[in-house]
Design a protein around this motif. Structure first.
Motif, PDB file in Angstrom:
ATOM      1  N   TRP A 161       0.825  -1.202   0.000  1.00  0.00           N
ATOM      2  CA  TRP A 161       0.000   0.000   0.000  1.00  0.00           C
ATOM      3  C   TRP A 161       0.861   1.255   0.000  1.00  0.00           C
ATOM      4  O   TRP A 161       2.042   1.214   0.334  1.00  0.00           O
ATOM      5  CB  TRP A 161      -0.936   0.027   1.208  1.00  0.00           C
ATOM      6  N   ILE A 162       0.221   2.370  -0.383  1.00  0.00           N
ATOM      7  CA  ILE A 162       0.804   3.705  -0.254  1.00  0.00           C
ATOM      8  C   ILE A 162      -0.301   4.622   0.254  1.00  0.00           C
ATOM      9  O   ILE A 162      -1.484   4.328   0.124  1.00  0.00           O
ATOM     10  CB  ILE A 162       1.384   4.250  -1.580  1.00  0.00           C
ATOM     11  N   VAL A 163       0.108   5.720   0.852  1.00  0.00           N
ATOM     12  CA  VAL A 163      -0.835   6.750   1.283  1.00  0.00           C
ATOM     13  C   VAL A 163      -0.538   8.006   0.474  1.00  0.00           C
ATOM     14  O   VAL A 163       0.622   8.377   0.286  1.00  0.00           O
ATOM     15  CB  VAL A 163      -0.701   7.039   2.800  1.00  0.00           C
ATOM     16  N   GLY A 182       1.317   0.442 -11.856  1.00  0.00           N
ATOM     17  CA  GLY A 182       0.351  -0.441 -12.486  1.00  0.00           C
ATOM     18  C   GLY A 182      -1.095  -0.004 -12.362  1.00  0.00           C
ATOM     19  O   GLY A 182      -2.004  -0.754 -12.709  1.00  0.00           O
ATOM     20  N   LEU A 183      -1.331   1.197 -11.870  1.00  0.00           N
ATOM     21  CA  LEU A 183      -2.701   1.703 -11.740  1.00  0.00           C
ATOM     22  C   LEU A 183      -3.056   2.525 -12.978  1.00  0.00           C
ATOM     23  O   LEU A 183      -2.291   3.382 -13.405  1.00  0.00           O
ATOM     24  CB  LEU A 183      -2.835   2.570 -10.487  1.00  0.00           C
ATOM     25  N   SER A 184      -4.216   2.270 -13.534  1.00  0.00           N
ATOM     26  CA  SER A 184      -4.631   2.979 -14.737  1.00  0.00           C
ATOM     27  C   SER A 184      -5.118   4.390 -14.386  1.00  0.00           C
ATOM     28  O   SER A 184      -5.443   4.689 -13.232  1.00  0.00           O
ATOM     29  CB  SER A 184      -5.755   2.218 -15.446  1.00  0.00           C
ATOM     30  N   GLU A 208      -7.902   5.550 -15.141  1.00  0.00           N
ATOM     31  CA  GLU A 208      -9.301   5.427 -14.739  1.00  0.00           C
ATOM     32  C   GLU A 208      -9.454   5.110 -13.252  1.00  0.00           C
ATOM     33  O   GLU A 208     -10.539   5.251 -12.694  1.00  0.00           O
ATOM     34  CB  GLU A 208     -10.011   4.338 -15.570  1.00  0.00           C
ATOM     35  N   PHE A 209      -8.391   4.670 -12.599  1.00  0.00           N
ATOM     36  CA  PHE A 209      -8.440   4.364 -11.164  1.00  0.00           C
ATOM     37  C   PHE A 209      -8.891   5.583 -10.368  1.00  0.00           C
ATOM     38  O   PHE A 209      -9.620   5.479  -9.401  1.00  0.00           O
ATOM     39  CB  PHE A 209      -7.068   3.865 -10.695  1.00  0.00           C
ATOM     40  N   GLY A 210      -8.454   6.774 -10.775  1.00  0.00           N
ATOM     41  CA  GLY A 210      -8.943   8.016 -10.188  1.00  0.00           C
ATOM     42  C   GLY A 210      -8.273   8.454  -8.902  1.00  0.00           C
ATOM     43  O   GLY A 210      -8.791   9.319  -8.201  1.00  0.00           O
ATOM     44  N   GLY A 211      -7.139   7.906  -8.569  1.00  0.00           N
ATOM     45  CA  GLY A 211      -6.456   8.269  -7.328  1.00  0.00           C
ATOM     46  C   GLY A 211      -6.043   9.726  -7.255  1.00  0.00           C
ATOM     47  O   GLY A 211      -6.194  10.375  -6.226  1.00  0.00           O
ATOM     48  N   VAL A 212      -5.538  10.260  -8.352  1.00  0.00           N
ATOM     49  CA  VAL A 212      -5.082  11.653  -8.365  1.00  0.00           C
ATOM     50  C   VAL A 212      -6.262  12.593  -8.146  1.00  0.00           C
ATOM     51  O   VAL A 212      -6.194  13.505  -7.314  1.00  0.00           O
ATOM     52  CB  VAL A 212      -4.360  11.980  -9.690  1.00  0.00           C
ATOM     53  N   GLU A 213      -7.339  12.370  -8.858  1.00  0.00           N
ATOM     54  CA  GLU A 213      -8.508  13.236  -8.734  1.00  0.00           C
ATOM     55  C   GLU A 213      -9.107  13.145  -7.328  1.00  0.00           C
ATOM     56  O   GLU A 213      -9.527  14.153  -6.761  1.00  0.00           O
ATOM     57  CB  GLU A 213      -9.559  12.874  -9.787  1.00  0.00           C
ATOM     58  N   TYR A 214      -9.132  11.941  -6.777  1.00  0.00           N
ATOM     59  CA  TYR A 214      -9.696  11.778  -5.441  1.00  0.00           C
ATOM     60  C   TYR A 214      -8.890  12.571  -4.418  1.00  0.00           C
ATOM     61  O   TYR A 214      -9.450  13.323  -3.618  1.00  0.00           O
ATOM     62  CB  TYR A 214      -9.741  10.299  -5.042  1.00  0.00           C
ATOM     63  N   VAL A 215      -7.583  12.423  -4.448  1.00  0.00           N
ATOM     64  CA  VAL A 215      -6.731  13.123  -3.468  1.00  0.00           C
ATOM     65  C   VAL A 215      -6.774  14.628  -3.701  1.00  0.00           C
ATOM     66  O   VAL A 215      -6.709  15.400  -2.748  1.00  0.00           O
ATOM     67  CB  VAL A 215      -5.288  12.579  -3.524  1.00  0.00           C
ATOM     68  N   TRP A 216      -6.912  15.042  -4.937  1.00  0.00           N
ATOM     69  CA  TRP A 216      -6.997  16.476  -5.217  1.00  0.00           C
ATOM     70  C   TRP A 216      -8.251  17.077  -4.575  1.00  0.00           C
ATOM     71  O   TRP A 216      -8.222  18.174  -4.045  1.00  0.00           O
ATOM     72  CB  TRP A 216      -6.998  16.732  -6.719  1.00  0.00           C
ATOM     73  N   ASN A 217      -9.345  16.341  -4.579  1.00  0.00           N
ATOM     74  CA  ASN A 217     -10.604  16.839  -4.044  1.00  0.00           C
ATOM     75  C   ASN A 217     -10.816  16.548  -2.566  1.00  0.00           C
ATOM     76  O   ASN A 217     -11.449  17.340  -1.865  1.00  0.00           O
ATOM     77  CB  ASN A 217     -11.782  16.259  -4.843  1.00  0.00           C
ATOM     78  N   PHE A 218     -10.322  15.420  -2.080  1.00  0.00           N
ATOM     79  CA  PHE A 218     -10.624  14.996  -0.714  1.00  0.00           C
ATOM     80  C   PHE A 218      -9.390  14.853   0.176  1.00  0.00           C
ATOM     81  O   PHE A 218      -9.503  14.442   1.320  1.00  0.00           O
ATOM     82  CB  PHE A 218     -11.425  13.687  -0.732  1.00  0.00           C
ATOM     83  N   ASP A 260      -4.524   0.464  -1.736  1.00  0.00           N
ATOM     84  CA  ASP A 260      -4.118  -0.931  -1.654  1.00  0.00           C
ATOM     85  C   ASP A 260      -3.677  -1.333  -3.055  1.00  0.00           C
ATOM     86  O   ASP A 260      -4.496  -1.400  -3.975  1.00  0.00           O
ATOM     87  CB  ASP A 260      -5.303  -1.782  -1.177  1.00  0.00           C
ATOM     88  N   LEU A 261      -2.389  -1.579  -3.215  1.00  0.00           N
ATOM     89  CA  LEU A 261      -1.845  -1.866  -4.537  1.00  0.00           C
ATOM     90  C   LEU A 261      -2.131  -3.296  -4.985  1.00  0.00           C
ATOM     91  O   LEU A 261      -2.134  -3.577  -6.179  1.00  0.00           O
ATOM     92  CB  LEU A 261      -0.339  -1.610  -4.544  1.00  0.00           C
ATOM     93  N   ILE A 262      -2.386  -4.194  -4.049  1.00  0.00           N
ATOM     94  CA  ILE A 262      -2.680  -5.581  -4.393  1.00  0.00           C
ATOM     95  C   ILE A 262      -4.098  -5.692  -4.960  1.00  0.00           C
ATOM     96  O   ILE A 262      -4.310  -6.278  -6.010  1.00  0.00           O
ATOM     97  CB  ILE A 262      -2.524  -6.508  -3.162  1.00  0.00           C
ATOM     98  N   GLU A 263      -5.054  -5.118  -4.249  1.00  0.00           N
ATOM     99  CA  GLU A 263      -6.454  -5.194  -4.670  1.00  0.00           C
ATOM    100  C   GLU A 263      -6.883  -4.016  -5.541  1.00  0.00           C
ATOM    101  O   GLU A 263      -8.037  -3.945  -5.958  1.00  0.00           O
ATOM    102  CB  GLU A 263      -7.358  -5.276  -3.438  1.00  0.00           C
ATOM    103  N   GLU A 264      -5.981  -3.063  -5.765  1.00  0.00           N
ATOM    104  CA  GLU A 264      -6.283  -1.843  -6.520  1.00  0.00           C
ATOM    105  C   GLU A 264      -7.545  -1.183  -5.970  1.00  0.00           C
ATOM    106  O   GLU A 264      -8.523  -0.945  -6.675  1.00  0.00           O
ATOM    107  CB  GLU A 264      -6.413  -2.134  -8.011  1.00  0.00           C
ATOM    108  N   ARG A 265      -7.478  -0.865  -4.681  1.00  0.00           N
ATOM    109  CA  ARG A 265      -8.633  -0.291  -3.974  1.00  0.00           C
ATOM    110  C   ARG A 265      -8.196   0.971  -3.266  1.00  0.00           C
ATOM    111  O   ARG A 265      -7.126   1.039  -2.671  1.00  0.00           O
ATOM    112  CB  ARG A 265      -9.147  -1.311  -2.974  1.00  0.00           C
ATOM    113  N   LEU A 266      -9.031   1.975  -3.304  1.00  0.00           N
ATOM    114  CA  LEU A 266      -8.769   3.250  -2.653  1.00  0.00           C
ATOM    115  C   LEU A 266      -9.612   3.334  -1.381  1.00  0.00           C
ATOM    116  O   LEU A 266     -10.820   3.122  -1.415  1.00  0.00           O
ATOM    117  CB  LEU A 266      -9.142   4.378  -3.609  1.00  0.00           C
TER     118      LEU A 266
END
Length: 80
Positions: free
Chosen positions: A10-12, A47-49, A51-61, A67-73
């Motif tokens: 994982w990463i935060v 390995g995250l696409s 479309e995963f949306g991690g950047v947009e999520y962190v920018w807003n929230f 979780d890099l194994i399950e590709e879950r935010l």
């Protein structure tokens, strides 16, 4: 500087309100400050696409654990 790719399970991601950098915190405690384009590149290298949306999520929230194994935010509050 792009952080290492062998980061564990994982990463935060955390952004201070009104700042243009995102902090990447690794499981071993290391942390890096990246601008948005560097973060997009880093997540793609992990390995995250787009479309995963991690950047947009962190920018807003502001905070998320990825979780890099399950590709879950998982949302994080400022207190966490």
């Amino acid at each position: 500087m792009i952080p290492p790719l062998n980061v564990g399970e994982w990463i935060v991601l955390y952004r201070i309100p009104e700042d243009d950098q995102v902090f990447v915190i690794l499981a071993n405690g290391d942390s890096y400050a990246l601008d948005v384009e560097e973060l997009r590149t880093y997540l793609k290298l992990l390995g995250l696409s787009e479309e995963f949306g991690g950047v947009e999520y962190v920018w807003n929230f502001y905070g998320a654990k990825i979780d890099l194994i399950e590709e879950r935010l998982e949302p994080l509050s400022v207190e966490q």
